[in-house]
Design an enzyme around this catalytic site. Structure first.
Site, mmCIF file in Angstrom:
data_model
loop_
_atom_site.group_PDB
_atom_site.id
_atom_site.type_symbol
_atom_site.label_atom_id
_atom_site.label_comp_id
_atom_site.label_asym_id
_atom_site.label_seq_id
_atom_site.Cartn_x
_atom_site.Cartn_y
_atom_site.Cartn_z
ATOM 1 N N GLU A 85 0.714 -1.476 0.222
ATOM 2 C CA GLU A 85 0.488 0.261 0.185
ATOM 3 C C GLU A 85 0.683 1.227 0.185
ATOM 4 O OE1 GLU A 85 -3.705 -0.244 3.064
ATOM 5 O OE2 GLU A 85 -3.738 1.859 2.900
ATOM 6 N N LYS A 280 -7.544 -1.911 11.271
ATOM 7 C CA LYS A 280 -7.088 -2.465 9.698
ATOM 8 C C LYS A 280 -6.130 -1.191 9.620
ATOM 9 C CE LYS A 280 -5.928 -1.726 5.417
ATOM 10 N NZ LYS A 280 -5.069 -1.271 4.070
ATOM 11 N N ASP A 296 4.565 -14.590 11.488
ATOM 12 C CA ASP A 296 3.393 -15.054 10.642
ATOM 13 C C ASP A 296 2.173 -14.005 10.734
ATOM 14 O OD1 ASP A 296 0.674 -16.039 10.058
ATOM 15 O OD2 ASP A 296 1.648 -18.297 11.244
ATOM 16 N N HIS A 393 -3.027 9.885 -0.108
ATOM 17 C CA HIS A 393 -3.154 8.932 -0.838
ATOM 18 C C HIS A 393 -2.960 8.679 -2.056
ATOM 19 C CE1 HIS A 393 -4.954 5.204 1.377
ATOM 20 N NE2 HIS A 393 -4.662 5.740 2.550
HETATM 21 C C1 MEV Z 1 -6.531 2.821 4.434
HETATM 22 O O1 MEV Z 1 -5.426 1.481 4.502
HETATM 23 C C2 MEV Z 1 -6.192 2.768 6.203
HETATM 24 C C3 MEV Z 1 -7.332 4.281 6.707
HETATM 25 O O2 MEV Z 1 -8.327 3.390 6.373
HETATM 26 C C4 MEV Z 1 -7.363 3.810 8.297
HETATM 27 C C5 MEV Z 1 -7.991 4.874 9.424
HETATM 28 O O3 MEV Z 1 -9.360 4.248 8.894
HETATM 29 O O4 MEV Z 1 -7.990 4.867 10.775
HETATM 30 C C6 MEV Z 1 -6.191 5.373 6.321
#
Ligand code: MEV
Length: 438
Positions: A85, A280, A296, A393
């Protein structure tokens, strides 16, 4: 061409590729060329990779990036990160730099106990089973001596074994619930070997028991396996500073920023839809370092998400508060990691990753990984609560979009300059390229 095959694993690598290319691809030649392009010219290295799994036909590259300037408990680290990413490494580096000038990260391993279970069926009287278990408990230790000897020398071993009655949830279901200390190894093989010996001891001792009735002697072991849920193998990472010191570009009013940040974390604490995305983001940092150090990541993911649901509702792994004008942001996660054994001594890039971290102990690696998660979470929340996430991003993503087109170096510069002041989107880039190619 039939789309199934028997004896596939016995074919040579070339034969496997030929079969796959001719069976599943419209352009077999092109597919074969791409697959082979990723072979390593160093045949020993390629053989090593071939043998990690079965039916290897080629390699799959992921970028190995680095994020420098992580100050943890007063020591400087450069993090190795394996991830696809585009914004993750940049975000980690930014967070490292930001907190590096505000006292750095503090990390503490709270405990490091691993768990394994023998799941079995016993059709009989629970009290007699308990008496039998207490009578033979020492045998579980003595009969695993050959497995535990080396681990004991390193200060680890079996901590305890309990009998657990689970019959209220499943008829006749009991467990041997064992806890382990595995020092610098993740310990999966060690734990599973101990558990399989426990199962044998359990069955054999039951057959010879004078406590159990004839009917009760036939214990059925369903399975013996470690648990990837390790709520007593915990690490905590934290950052804190006076609210006024949070000030920076895009954080002109630090009090307002801190309050909004705490609210954003609070939302993830109470709202599962947000918690999943929030966590995430934490896993972006965690997985990248876990992968780069040969651990792992599936085990880590499963254990951490189970921990995030430990109170009956999926929730945020991180927390934040403002108290006496001090902003504190922290997370606590279970992490079963190893720095010896497994891939750590096999994969050349894993060795590089671990050496970059100056050959950490498993405890030190737990701290590093937890910090990677916290830093990533901080970077995401900082963007989300200020400029929004898309600006950064899409800037990072611009390169990936441009790479989908054939452009010269000077055209690439032209595109990048244009999108310094224009909003990046896939279609905007397509339109812009079409315009100057016209
Ligand atoms: C993207 O990989 C991760 C985010 O969505 C985490 C979040 O929203 O806190 C930017």
């Amino acid at each position: 061409m039939p789309k199934s095959i028997s004896g596939f694993s016995k074919l040579t690598k070339d034969e496997k590729i030929n079969w796959i290319a001719s069976t599943h691809f419209t352009n077999a030649e092109e597919a074969t060329k791409t697959i082979k392009k990723y072979w390593n010219s160093d045949t020993d290295l390629q053989k090593l990779h071939d043998e990690f799994i079965e039916n290897t036909i080629t390699n799959f590259y992921l970028p190995f990036g680095v994020a420098p300037n992580f100050l943890i408990n007063g020591k400087n680290y450069t993090f190795p990160m394996v991830i696809e990413e585009s914004s993750v490494v940049a975000a980690a580096s930014k967070a490292a730099k930001y907190w590096g000038s505000r006292g750095g990260f503090k990390a503490t391993v709270l405990n490091s106990e691993k768990i394994g279970q023998v799941h079995f069926i016993f059709n009989g009287d629970t009290e007699r089973l308990t008496a039998f278990f207490n009578q033979i408990k020492s045998k579980f230790f003595s009969e695993t001596q050959s497995i535990t000897k080396n681990m004991q020398k390193r200060g680890g071993g079996i901590l305890d074994i309990e009998l657990r009655d689970k019959t209220s949830e499943l008829e006749n279901y009991y467990q041997l619930h064992a806890t382990f200390e595995t020092k610098d190894s993740m310990g999966a093989n060690f734990i599973n070997s101990c558990l399989e010996q426990f199962a044998k001891t359990l069955i054999n001792e039951a057959l010879q028991s004078d406590v159990l009735s004839e009917k009760e002697k036939n214990i059925e072991v369903v399975m013996s396996i470690l648990s990837n849920y390790v709520p007593n193998c915990l690490v905590r990472a934290e950052v804190s500073c006076p609210v006024a010191e949070l000030v920076e570009k895009n954080i002109e009013n630090p009090q307002e920023f801190a309050e909004k940040f705490v609210r954003a974390v609070r939302i993830a604490e109470i709202e599962p839809f947000r918690a999943v995305t929030h966590n995430k983001g934490i896993m972006n940092g965690i997985d990248a370092v876990v992968l780069a150090t040969g651990n792992d990541f599936r085990a880590v993911e499963a254990g951490i998400h189970a921990y995030a649901s430990r109170n009956g509702k999926y929730s945020s792994l991180s927390h934040a508060k403002i108290e006496n004008d001090i902003f504190t942001f922290w997370l606590e996660i279970p992490l079963a990691l190893g720095t010896v054994g497994g891939l750590t001594s096999l994969h050349p890039m894993v060795k590089i990753g671990l050496e970059m971290l100056e050959k950490p102990s498993a405890h030190e690696l737990m701290q590093v990984v937890a910090v990677a998660g916290l830093a990533q979470n901080f970077a995401a929340l900082r963007s989300l609560t200020t400029t929004g996430i898309q600006e950064g991003h899409m800037k990072m993503h611009l390169n990936n979009i441009i790479n989908q087109f054939e452009v010269t170096d000077s055209e690439r510069i032209l595109i990048k300059n244009h999108f310094k002041t224009n909003t990046v989107s896939h279609s905007a880039v397509v339109d812009f390229i079409a315009e100057f190619k016209r």
